[in-house]
Design a protein around this motif. Structure first.
Motif, PDB file in Angstrom:
ATOM      1  N   MET A  80       0.834  -1.186   0.000  1.00  0.00           N
ATOM      2  CA  MET A  80       0.000   0.000   0.000  1.00  0.00           C
ATOM      3  C   MET A  80       0.876   1.246   0.000  1.00  0.00           C
ATOM      4  O   MET A  80       1.930   1.286   0.654  1.00  0.00           O
ATOM      5  N   VAL A  81       0.428   2.260  -0.744  1.00  0.00           N
ATOM      6  CA  VAL A  81       1.154   3.518  -0.879  1.00  0.00           C
ATOM      7  C   VAL A  81       0.167   4.623  -0.530  1.00  0.00           C
ATOM      8  O   VAL A  81      -0.903   4.706  -1.125  1.00  0.00           O
ATOM      9  N   THR A  82       0.528   5.479   0.435  1.00  0.00           N
ATOM     10  CA  THR A  82      -0.401   6.551   0.789  1.00  0.00           C
ATOM     11  C   THR A  82       0.318   7.767   1.344  1.00  0.00           C
ATOM     12  O   THR A  82       1.394   7.654   1.930  1.00  0.00           O
ATOM     13  N   GLY A  83      -0.288   8.905   1.144  1.00  0.00           N
ATOM     14  CA  GLY A  83       0.182  10.147   1.732  1.00  0.00           C
ATOM     15  C   GLY A  83      -0.566  10.463   3.013  1.00  0.00           C
ATOM     16  O   GLY A  83      -0.272  11.430   3.693  1.00  0.00           O
ATOM     17  N   PHE A  84      -1.532   9.644   3.369  1.00  0.00           N
ATOM     18  CA  PHE A  84      -2.358   9.873   4.550  1.00  0.00           C
ATOM     19  C   PHE A  84      -1.939   8.941   5.679  1.00  0.00           C
ATOM     20  O   PHE A  84      -2.730   8.142   6.173  1.00  0.00           O
ATOM     21  N   SER A  85      -0.691   9.032   6.092  1.00  0.00           N
ATOM     22  CA  SER A  85      -0.166   8.097   7.080  1.00  0.00           C
ATOM     23  C   SER A  85      -0.755   8.307   8.480  1.00  0.00           C
ATOM     24  O   SER A  85      -0.730   7.395   9.296  1.00  0.00           O
ATOM     25  N   ASP A  86      -1.303   9.480   8.755  1.00  0.00           N
ATOM     26  CA  ASP A  86      -1.923   9.706  10.069  1.00  0.00           C
ATOM     27  C   ASP A  86      -3.249   8.945  10.182  1.00  0.00           C
ATOM     28  O   ASP A  86      -3.610   8.479  11.254  1.00  0.00           O
ATOM     29  N   GLU A  87      -3.961   8.832   9.081  1.00  0.00           N
ATOM     30  CA  GLU A  87      -5.253   8.137   9.090  1.00  0.00           C
ATOM     31  C   GLU A  87      -5.098   6.623   9.019  1.00  0.00           C
ATOM     32  O   GLU A  87      -5.911   5.883   9.542  1.00  0.00           O
ATOM     33  N   TYR A  88      -4.071   6.184   8.320  1.00  0.00           N
ATOM     34  CA  TYR A  88      -3.873   4.759   8.081  1.00  0.00           C
ATOM     35  C   TYR A  88      -2.559   4.330   8.722  1.00  0.00           C
ATOM     36  O   TYR A  88      -1.495   4.497   8.155  1.00  0.00           O
ATOM     37  N   THR A  89      -2.645   3.768   9.906  1.00  0.00           N
ATOM     38  CA  THR A  89      -1.444   3.332  10.598  1.00  0.00           C
ATOM     39  C   THR A  89      -0.891   2.068   9.952  1.00  0.00           C
ATOM     40  O   THR A  89      -1.598   1.332   9.267  1.00  0.00           O
ATOM     41  N   TYR A  90       0.366   1.828  10.204  1.00  0.00           N
ATOM     42  CA  TYR A  90       1.019   0.630   9.680  1.00  0.00           C
ATOM     43  C   TYR A  90       0.258  -0.620  10.126  1.00  0.00           C
ATOM     44  O   TYR A  90      -0.004  -1.508   9.322  1.00  0.00           O
ATOM     45  N   ASP A  91      -0.124  -0.671  11.401  1.00  0.00           N
ATOM     46  CA  ASP A  91      -0.848  -1.843  11.925  1.00  0.00           C
ATOM     47  C   ASP A  91      -2.183  -2.047  11.215  1.00  0.00           C
ATOM     48  O   ASP A  91      -2.533  -3.166  10.862  1.00  0.00           O
ATOM     49  N   LEU A  92      -2.928  -0.985  10.996  1.00  0.00           N
ATOM     50  CA  LEU A  92      -4.216  -1.085  10.308  1.00  0.00           C
ATOM     51  C   LEU A  92      -4.028  -1.629   8.893  1.00  0.00           C
ATOM     52  O   LEU A  92      -4.755  -2.529   8.463  1.00  0.00           O
ATOM     53  N   VAL A  93      -3.041  -1.094   8.184  1.00  0.00           N
ATOM     54  CA  VAL A  93      -2.796  -1.520   6.811  1.00  0.00           C
ATOM     55  C   VAL A  93      -2.352  -2.978   6.765  1.00  0.00           C
ATOM     56  O   VAL A  93      -2.825  -3.757   5.940  1.00  0.00           O
ATOM     57  N   MET A  94      -1.482  -3.368   7.666  1.00  0.00           N
ATOM     58  CA  MET A  94      -0.997  -4.749   7.679  1.00  0.00           C
ATOM     59  C   MET A  94      -2.113  -5.723   8.058  1.00  0.00           C
ATOM     60  O   MET A  94      -2.207  -6.810   7.500  1.00  0.00           O
ATOM     61  N   LYS A  95      -2.983  -5.330   8.978  1.00  0.00           N
ATOM     62  CA  LYS A  95      -4.106  -6.196   9.361  1.00  0.00           C
ATOM     63  C   LYS A  95      -5.108  -6.362   8.221  1.00  0.00           C
ATOM     64  O   LYS A  95      -5.834  -7.341   8.179  1.00  0.00           O
ATOM     65  N   SER A  96      -5.114  -5.419   7.291  1.00  0.00           N
ATOM     66  CA  SER A  96      -6.033  -5.513   6.154  1.00  0.00           C
ATOM     67  C   SER A  96      -5.587  -6.563   5.144  1.00  0.00           C
ATOM     68  O   SER A  96      -6.347  -6.930   4.253  1.00  0.00           O
ATOM     69  N   GLY A  97      -4.338  -7.020   5.271  1.00  0.00           N
ATOM     70  CA  GLY A  97      -3.838  -8.035   4.345  1.00  0.00           C
ATOM     71  C   GLY A  97      -2.676  -7.582   3.489  1.00  0.00           C
ATOM     72  O   GLY A  97      -2.159  -8.349   2.685  1.00  0.00           O
ATOM     73  N   ALA A  98      -2.263  -6.335   3.634  1.00  0.00           N
ATOM     74  CA  ALA A  98      -1.125  -5.834   2.860  1.00  0.00           C
ATOM     75  C   ALA A  98       0.172  -6.473   3.350  1.00  0.00           C
ATOM     76  O   ALA A  98       0.276  -6.871   4.506  1.00  0.00           O
ATOM     77  N   ARG A  99       1.132  -6.563   2.461  1.00  0.00           N
ATOM     78  CA  ARG A  99       2.448  -7.103   2.819  1.00  0.00           C
ATOM     79  C   ARG A  99       3.392  -6.017   3.315  1.00  0.00           C
ATOM     80  O   ARG A  99       4.338  -6.295   4.029  1.00  0.00           O
ATOM     81  N   ASP A 100       3.140  -4.772   2.872  1.00  0.00           N
ATOM     82  CA  ASP A 100       3.986  -3.663   3.312  1.00  0.00           C
ATOM     83  C   ASP A 100       3.256  -2.353   3.036  1.00  0.00           C
ATOM     84  O   ASP A 100       2.181  -2.339   2.437  1.00  0.00           O
ATOM     85  N   PHE A 101       3.891  -1.248   3.439  1.00  0.00           N
ATOM     86  CA  PHE A 101       3.266   0.067   3.439  1.00  0.00           C
ATOM     87  C   PHE A 101       4.354   1.089   3.130  1.00  0.00           C
ATOM     88  O   PHE A 101       5.389   1.099   3.794  1.00  0.00           O
ATOM     89  N   ILE A 102       4.151   1.894   2.085  1.00  0.00           N
ATOM     90  CA  ILE A 102       5.107   2.940   1.713  1.00  0.00           C
ATOM     91  C   ILE A 102       4.404   4.286   1.832  1.00  0.00           C
ATOM     92  O   ILE A 102       3.298   4.462   1.312  1.00  0.00           O
TER      93      ILE A 102
END
Length: 111
Positions: A80-102
């Protein structure tokens, strides 16, 4: 692991262009989709080694896209790639099924 075919999903044309240029420099094949719904239709009909996906998009956001694609192909990795890192925490993104977060902005080294 070297990925070969990558789907780039972002509603921002400039981000799609930047990612495409970076992937071309790195020697990868890629295809682009302008939003989650378009990406969903592409992923239903074609397999990719990786999906680089924005989170916040019209029609279907990136987290919804992961859930829908897991029903079809649970093995396709999402970064996942986002400029809204305050809204989407690393933990939230990873729990959604993503492998990583940029986080945007990013460098070619991060990619």
């Amino acid at each position: 692991m070297a990925y070969k075919s990558i789907l780039v999903v972002d509603d921002d044309f400039q981000i799609r262009e930047i990612l495409s240029q970076m992937l071309e420099i790195l020697g990868h094949q890629y295809q682009c989709a302008a939003d989650g719904l378009e990406a969903y239709h592409v992923l239903k009909n074609k397999e990719f080694d990786l999906v680089l996906c924005d989170i916040r998009m019209p029609e279907m956001d990136g987290l919804e896209l992961i859930k829908e694609i897991e029903k079809i192909n649970p093995d396709v990795p999402f970064i996942m790639v986002t400029g809204f890192s305050d809204e989407y925490t690393y933990d939230l993104v990873m729990k959604s099924g993503a492998r990583d977060f940029i986080k945007k902005p990013f460098t070619i080294e991060e990619l």
